[in-house]
Design a protein around this motif. Structure first.
Motif, PDB file in Angstrom:
ATOM      1  N   ASN A 192      18.653  65.033  20.301  1.00  0.00           N
ATOM      2  CA  ASN A 192      19.226  63.997  21.159  1.00  0.00           C
ATOM      3  C   ASN A 192      20.007  64.633  22.313  1.00  0.00           C
ATOM      4  O   ASN A 192      19.886  64.202  23.469  1.00  0.00           O
ATOM      5  CB  ASN A 192      20.126  63.079  20.333  1.00  0.00           C
ATOM      6  CG  ASN A 192      20.611  61.901  21.118  1.00  0.00           C
ATOM      7  OD1 ASN A 192      19.827  61.183  21.730  1.00  0.00           O
ATOM      8  ND2 ASN A 192      21.912  61.682  21.114  1.00  0.00           N
ATOM      9  N   ALA A 227      17.502  65.928  24.810  1.00  0.00           N
ATOM     10  CA  ALA A 227      16.893  64.825  25.571  1.00  0.00           C
ATOM     11  C   ALA A 227      17.842  64.329  26.656  1.00  0.00           C
ATOM     12  O   ALA A 227      17.427  64.083  27.794  1.00  0.00           O
ATOM     13  CB  ALA A 227      16.500  63.692  24.636  1.00  0.00           C
ATOM     14  N   LEU A 228      19.101  64.187  26.320  1.00  0.00           N
ATOM     15  CA  LEU A 228      20.082  63.731  27.305  1.00  0.00           C
ATOM     16  C   LEU A 228      20.216  64.739  28.449  1.00  0.00           C
ATOM     17  O   LEU A 228      20.293  64.358  29.616  1.00  0.00           O
ATOM     18  CB  LEU A 228      21.426  63.467  26.641  1.00  0.00           C
ATOM     19  CG  LEU A 228      21.454  62.273  25.683  1.00  0.00           C
ATOM     20  CD1 LEU A 228      22.781  62.222  24.924  1.00  0.00           C
ATOM     21  CD2 LEU A 228      21.206  60.971  26.422  1.00  0.00           C
ATOM     22  N   ASN A 234      17.378  64.541  30.709  1.00  0.00           N
ATOM     23  CA  ASN A 234      17.300  63.220  31.332  1.00  0.00           C
ATOM     24  C   ASN A 234      15.964  62.528  31.017  1.00  0.00           C
ATOM     25  O   ASN A 234      15.283  62.023  31.914  1.00  0.00           O
ATOM     26  CB  ASN A 234      17.527  63.306  32.839  1.00  0.00           C
ATOM     27  CG  ASN A 234      17.860  61.958  33.435  1.00  0.00           C
ATOM     28  OD1 ASN A 234      18.417  61.090  32.760  1.00  0.00           O
ATOM     29  ND2 ASN A 234      17.520  61.762  34.695  1.00  0.00           N
ATOM     30  N   ILE A 235      15.595  62.581  29.736  1.00  0.00           N
ATOM     31  CA  ILE A 235      14.366  61.918  29.290  1.00  0.00           C
ATOM     32  C   ILE A 235      14.719  60.907  28.208  1.00  0.00           C
ATOM     33  O   ILE A 235      15.732  61.052  27.521  1.00  0.00           O
ATOM     34  CB  ILE A 235      13.324  62.928  28.750  1.00  0.00           C
ATOM     35  CG1 ILE A 235      13.893  63.774  27.593  1.00  0.00           C
ATOM     36  CG2 ILE A 235      12.829  63.840  29.876  1.00  0.00           C
ATOM     37  CD1 ILE A 235      12.906  64.705  26.949  1.00  0.00           C
ATOM     38  N   PRO A 236      13.888  59.884  28.047  1.00  0.00           N
ATOM     39  CA  PRO A 236      14.148  58.903  26.988  1.00  0.00           C
ATOM     40  C   PRO A 236      14.131  59.580  25.620  1.00  0.00           C
ATOM     41  O   PRO A 236      13.338  60.479  25.365  1.00  0.00           O
ATOM     42  CB  PRO A 236      12.981  57.923  27.095  1.00  0.00           C
ATOM     43  CG  PRO A 236      12.372  58.163  28.426  1.00  0.00           C
ATOM     44  CD  PRO A 236      12.691  59.578  28.808  1.00  0.00           C
ATOM     45  N   VAL A 237      15.013  59.146  24.771  1.00  0.00           N
ATOM     46  CA  VAL A 237      15.108  59.716  23.433  1.00  0.00           C
ATOM     47  C   VAL A 237      14.065  59.065  22.533  1.00  0.00           C
ATOM     48  O   VAL A 237      14.099  57.866  22.306  1.00  0.00           O
ATOM     49  CB  VAL A 237      16.526  59.521  22.853  1.00  0.00           C
ATOM     50  CG1 VAL A 237      16.604  60.082  21.457  1.00  0.00           C
ATOM     51  CG2 VAL A 237      17.556  60.175  23.750  1.00  0.00           C
ATOM     52  N   GLN A 238      13.124  59.867  22.074  1.00  0.00           N
ATOM     53  CA  GLN A 238      12.073  59.424  21.158  1.00  0.00           C
ATOM     54  C   GLN A 238      11.963  60.473  20.060  1.00  0.00           C
ATOM     55  O   GLN A 238      11.121  61.349  20.114  1.00  0.00           O
ATOM     56  CB  GLN A 238      10.739  59.282  21.885  1.00  0.00           C
ATOM     57  CG  GLN A 238      10.762  58.295  23.025  1.00  0.00           C
ATOM     58  CD  GLN A 238       9.462  58.330  23.817  1.00  0.00           C
ATOM     59  OE1 GLN A 238       8.429  58.764  23.336  1.00  0.00           O
ATOM     60  NE2 GLN A 238       9.520  57.871  25.044  1.00  0.00           N
ATOM     61  N   ALA A 275       8.230  63.222  24.223  1.00  0.00           N
ATOM     62  CA  ALA A 275       8.453  62.365  25.388  1.00  0.00           C
ATOM     63  C   ALA A 275       7.450  62.737  26.473  1.00  0.00           C
ATOM     64  O   ALA A 275       6.629  63.642  26.298  1.00  0.00           O
ATOM     65  CB  ALA A 275       9.884  62.551  25.892  1.00  0.00           C
ATOM     66  N   ASP A 276       7.533  62.047  27.592  1.00  0.00           N
ATOM     67  CA  ASP A 276       6.695  62.428  28.722  1.00  0.00           C
ATOM     68  C   ASP A 276       7.027  63.866  29.101  1.00  0.00           C
ATOM     69  O   ASP A 276       8.193  64.218  29.271  1.00  0.00           O
ATOM     70  CB  ASP A 276       6.956  61.511  29.918  1.00  0.00           C
ATOM     71  CG  ASP A 276       6.401  60.110  29.698  1.00  0.00           C
ATOM     72  OD1 ASP A 276       5.619  59.914  28.744  1.00  0.00           O
ATOM     73  OD2 ASP A 276       6.759  59.210  30.476  1.00  0.00           O
ATOM     74  N   ASP A 281       2.116  63.125  28.523  1.00  0.00           N
ATOM     75  CA  ASP A 281       2.946  61.952  28.239  1.00  0.00           C
ATOM     76  C   ASP A 281       3.155  61.862  26.734  1.00  0.00           C
ATOM     77  O   ASP A 281       2.668  62.697  25.980  1.00  0.00           O
ATOM     78  CB  ASP A 281       2.324  60.668  28.804  1.00  0.00           C
ATOM     79  CG  ASP A 281       0.903  60.422  28.298  1.00  0.00           C
ATOM     80  OD1 ASP A 281       0.634  60.651  27.091  1.00  0.00           O
ATOM     81  OD2 ASP A 281       0.065  60.003  29.108  1.00  0.00           O
ATOM     82  N   ALA A 282       3.865  60.836  26.307  1.00  0.00           N
ATOM     83  CA  ALA A 282       4.209  60.710  24.886  1.00  0.00           C
ATOM     84  C   ALA A 282       3.002  60.420  23.996  1.00  0.00           C
ATOM     85  O   ALA A 282       3.096  60.522  22.778  1.00  0.00           O
ATOM     86  CB  ALA A 282       5.278  59.639  24.697  1.00  0.00           C
TER      87      ALA A 282
END
Length: 120
Positions: A36, A39-40, A43-47, A65-66, A88-89
């Motif tokens: 996490n 990811a932060l 600057n990518i969505p957390v998946q 993630a992407d 991509d994801a």
């Protein structure tokens, strides 16, 4: 607890004869926490996912993630990080696997710089 602490604990007690579910849970909670943070910083969505593994296996936690795939898991008696670029994801093949030690991964600035360098 920290990923370093939980990884050391998991490697010392989790094996074919001793599958303590609490050790496994704590390891994955710490791994997801570190993913996490990565990811932060990227600057990518957390998946983040922790696919269900067989009881005898410690398993892995995955950030997919992407543009990046990062997996923290048990490889050859060590906790290792596997990572690769992806489109991509939904891309489960991506670029060639690359590897990072747990020590390098826990150097947050180094890890973020390394992951940014391979992101498409």
């Amino acid at each position: 607890m920290s990923l370093k602490h939980e990884a050391k604990r998991a490697l010392s007690v989790y094996n074919a004869e001793n599958q303590d579910p609490e050790v496994k849970r704590a390891f994955h909670a710490a791994a997801r926490s570190e993913l996490n943070r990565i990811a932060l910083s990227l600057n990518i969505p957390v998946q983040i996912s922790t696919p269900k593994s067989k009881p005898k296996l410690l398993g892995e936690s995955v950030l997919h993630a992407d543009h990046i795939y990062i997996e923290i898991g048990h490889v050859g008696g060590e906790i290792a990080i596997t990572y690769r670029a992806c489109k991509d994801a939904s891309d489960f093949i991506g670029g060639p696997n690359q590897y990072m030690s747990l020590k390098a991964f826990l150097d947050h600035d180094y890890a973020v710089k390394t992951f940014k360098a391979i992101m498409c």
